[in-house]
Enzyme design. Sequence first.
Site, PDB file in Angstrom:
ATOM      1  N   ARG A   1      -8.536  -7.452  10.612  1.00 20.18           N
ATOM      2  CA  ARG A   1      -8.237  -8.209   9.397  1.00 20.18           C
ATOM      3  C   ARG A   1      -9.055  -9.493   9.371  1.00 20.18           C
ATOM      4  NH1 ARG A   1      -2.416  -7.893   8.861  1.00 20.18           N
ATOM      5  NH2 ARG A   1      -2.636  -5.935   7.756  1.00 20.18           N
TER       6      ARG A   1
ATOM      7  N   ARG B   1       7.215   0.194   1.922  1.00 20.59           N
ATOM      8  CA  ARG B   1       7.052  -0.903   2.878  1.00 20.59           C
ATOM      9  C   ARG B   1       5.878  -1.794   2.509  1.00 20.59           C
ATOM     10  NH1 ARG B   1       5.366   4.009   4.535  1.00 20.59           N
ATOM     11  NH2 ARG B   1       3.897   4.329   6.241  1.00 20.59           N
TER      12      ARG B   1
ATOM     13  N   CYS C   1      -4.083 -17.404  14.779  1.00 19.29           N
ATOM     14  CA  CYS C   1      -3.620 -16.758  16.005  1.00 19.29           C
ATOM     15  C   CYS C   1      -3.864 -17.711  17.172  1.00 19.29           C
ATOM     16  CB  CYS C   1      -4.405 -15.473  16.268  1.00 19.29           C
ATOM     17  SG  CYS C   1      -4.118 -14.209  15.023  1.00 19.29           S
TER      18      CYS C   1
ATOM     19  N   ASP D   1     -11.038   0.553  12.920  1.00 17.81           N
ATOM     20  CA  ASP D   1     -11.433   0.627  11.508  1.00 17.81           C
ATOM     21  C   ASP D   1     -12.905   0.258  11.352  1.00 17.81           C
ATOM     22  OD1 ASP D   1      -8.834   1.283  10.650  1.00 17.81           O
ATOM     23  OD2 ASP D   1      -8.250  -0.824  10.777  1.00 17.81           O
TER      24      ASP D   1
ATOM     25  N   LYS E   1      -2.485   5.558   6.716  1.00 18.33           N
ATOM     26  CA  LYS E   1      -2.641   6.021   8.092  1.00 18.33           C
ATOM     27  C   LYS E   1      -2.393   7.535   8.190  1.00 18.33           C
ATOM     28  CE  LYS E   1      -1.116   1.589   9.961  1.00 18.33           C
ATOM     29  NZ  LYS E   1      -0.705   0.884   8.728  1.00 18.33           N
TER      30      LYS E   1
ATOM     31  N   ASP F   1      -6.609   4.561  10.030  1.00 20.60           N
ATOM     32  CA  ASP F   1      -6.250   4.015   8.727  1.00 20.60           C
ATOM     33  C   ASP F   1      -7.419   4.387   7.813  1.00 20.60           C
ATOM     34  OD1 ASP F   1      -4.596   2.633   7.007  1.00 20.60           O
ATOM     35  OD2 ASP F   1      -4.308   0.980   8.428  1.00 20.60           O
TER      36      ASP F   1
ATOM     37  N   CYS G   1      -8.843 -11.850  18.778  1.00 23.18           N
ATOM     38  CA  CYS G   1      -9.357 -10.612  19.353  1.00 23.18           C
ATOM     39  C   CYS G   1     -10.686 -10.314  18.678  1.00 23.18           C
ATOM     40  CB  CYS G   1      -8.412  -9.456  19.080  1.00 23.18           C
ATOM     41  SG  CYS G   1      -6.686  -9.846  19.416  1.00 23.18           S
TER      42      CYS G   1
ATOM     43  N   ARG H   1       0.828  -1.210   0.000  1.00 24.98           N
ATOM     44  CA  ARG H   1       0.000   0.000   0.000  1.00 24.98           C
ATOM     45  C   ARG H   1       0.858   1.253   0.000  1.00 24.98           C
ATOM     46  NH1 ARG H   1      -2.985   1.905   4.453  1.00 24.98           N
ATOM     47  NH2 ARG H   1      -3.284  -0.162   5.330  1.00 24.98           N
ATOM     48  N   TYR H   2       2.020   1.187   0.664  1.00 23.28           N
ATOM     49  CA  TYR H   2       2.953   2.315   0.674  1.00 23.28           C
ATOM     50  C   TYR H   2       4.143   1.925  -0.190  1.00 23.28           C
ATOM     51  CZ  TYR H   2       0.444   3.516   5.013  1.00 23.28           C
ATOM     52  OH  TYR H   2      -0.507   3.812   5.951  1.00 23.28           O
TER      53      TYR H   2
ATOM     54  N   CYS I   1     -10.558  -7.704  15.932  1.00 20.66           N
ATOM     55  CA  CYS I   1      -9.603  -7.904  14.837  1.00 20.66           C
ATOM     56  C   CYS I   1     -10.063  -7.198  13.556  1.00 20.66           C
ATOM     57  CB  CYS I   1      -9.427  -9.391  14.554  1.00 20.66           C
ATOM     58  SG  CYS I   1      -8.208  -9.672  13.247  1.00 20.66           S
TER      59      CYS I   1
HETATM   60  C1  PLP Z   1       0.252  -0.063   8.779  1.00 24.01           C
HETATM   61  C2  PLP Z   1       0.789  -0.590   7.562  1.00 24.01           C
HETATM   62  C3  PLP Z   1       2.142  -0.426   7.255  1.00 24.01           C
HETATM   63  C4  PLP Z   1       3.105   0.266   8.190  1.00 24.01           C
HETATM   64  O1  PLP Z   1       2.807   1.617   8.384  1.00 24.01           O
HETATM   65  P1  PLP Z   1       3.689   2.490   9.373  1.00 24.01           P
HETATM   66  O2  PLP Z   1       2.947   3.786   9.452  1.00 24.01           O
HETATM   67  O3  PLP Z   1       5.041   2.610   8.764  1.00 24.01           O
HETATM   68  O4  PLP Z   1       3.753   1.777  10.683  1.00 24.01           O
HETATM   69  C5  PLP Z   1       2.596  -0.926   6.061  1.00 24.01           C
HETATM   70  N1  PLP Z   1       1.770  -1.565   5.191  1.00 24.01           N
HETATM   71  C6  PLP Z   1       0.469  -1.725   5.469  1.00 24.01           C
HETATM   72  C7  PLP Z   1      -0.379  -2.415   4.468  1.00 24.01           C
HETATM   73  C8  PLP Z   1      -0.070  -1.252   6.664  1.00 24.01           C
HETATM   74  O5  PLP Z   1      -1.361  -1.455   6.950  1.00 24.01           O
HETATM   75  S1  SF4 Z   2      -5.846  -8.437  16.063  1.00 23.13           S
HETATM   76 FE1  SF4 Z   2      -6.420 -10.166  14.705  1.00 23.13          FE
HETATM   77  S2  SF4 Z   2      -4.489 -10.824  13.753  1.00 23.13           S
HETATM   78 FE2  SF4 Z   2      -3.944  -9.546  15.534  1.00 23.13          FE
HETATM   79  S3  SF4 Z   2      -3.668 -10.987  17.233  1.00 23.13           S
HETATM   80 FE3  SF4 Z   2      -5.782 -10.281  17.324  1.00 23.13          FE
HETATM   81  S4  SF4 Z   2      -6.945 -11.813  16.127  1.00 23.13           S
HETATM   82 FE4  SF4 Z   2      -4.791 -12.080  15.605  1.00 23.13          FE
END
Ligand code: PLP
Ligand code: SF4
Length: 344
Positions: free
Chosen positions: A103, A85, A94, A264, A308, A301, A98, A81-82, A101
């Site tokens: 994702r 990174r 996991c 989110d 972010k 985000d 959580c 996305r960036y 969560c």
């Molecule tokens: C959060 C995130 C990052 C890291 O972002 P930072 O602001 O550098 O901590 C990188 N890739 C994705 C897809 C993210 O969700």
């Molecule tokens: S937030 Fe989601 S991916 Fe992260 S530890 Fe909790 S359940 Fe696992």
Amino acid sequence: MKELAGILELTEEEKAWREGPLSVPLRITGHYLSLIDPTDSSDPLRRQVVPTCRENMTSGTESADPLEEVSHSHGERLIHRYANRVAFLATDICPMYCRHCFRRRFTGNMTGPATEAEIESAALYIKAHPEIREMLLTGGDPLTLSDAMLDSMIGAFRKTSPSLIIRICTRYPVSQPSRITRELVDMIKRHDSAPFFLMTQFNHPREITPESIRAVSLFVDAGIPAMNQSVLLRRVNDDADVLEELCNRLVFCRIKPYYLFQGDMVSGTSGFRVPLKRGMEIERELRRRLSGLAMPVYAADLPDGGGKVPLCGSYIISSPDKEKGSWQFRTPEGGTRIVEDPQF
Ligand SMILES: *Cc1c(COP(=O)(O)O)cnc(C)c1O
Ligand code: SF4
């Protein structure tokens, strides 16, 4: 749920929870369960791991993938996305799930660890994009993999990109600190051609236990800095006193509070979301109380892969007008100050 009912006295809302297509599985570690006060149905730790029927409700403004991670993915597991990174989803599993969560479209689907072919293709993608400097090893929780599997996964990325900074994103210090052993840390250190960072998720001061401190210390003593990403959660930590204690204790354990995330817009998490206005009030209060070292960046985000952004109230009241080069600022204590800007 039945097993849990033997340990905690379940509320009606908890009993009414049904596992749905968008819920993460119900799984709580013995360690975390031992930290929950069984007599308190609104215990902030319990709220993070025991589901309620609120999770089965989805509002029209929520979605399974509000950050558009899927459309920014290369293959199933690499999110780019960036420019500089990427995030690699090492596994969807996991040790404990959580309820907040974000994702959940991916987490707990029981797809399991990335295959060798998936790792290889992600490693080649990163190699072909030299602007990528950092990789988040995330999931799911990457430390559900055995040391041997992690060794080979990290080795594959190191082989093609020896100077890639790797963040190990895990909740094990909270969920099951005994997973973190000297052998694990020694193995990671053998891939030391570039730095590692440990990214934890402590959301409440009661999650910091002697066992979790020991686990994180193994990394920090080995020269792997620890950073914490908390999620702002209603009736868990949406309170300046709780977050002040959390952040101060984290710093004392050599864990830098890095982010405090706004929840989110993920389906089924409305029970956890804190209004932005309230979040900003808490942020302002924390900035007054905490040292720079202890202060996390409160961030959201943005939807549709916007990335972010910090949610920090402005301290600038007015910027220079045509006549004078002076800026007017608000102090954290609520006063005002003028800064003369000779560069104006
Ligand atoms: C959060 C995130 C990052 C890291 O972002 P930072 O602001 O550098 O901590 C990188 N890739 C994705 C897809 C993210 O969700
Ligand atoms: S937030 Fe989601 S991916 Fe992260 S530890 Fe909790 S359940 Fe696992």
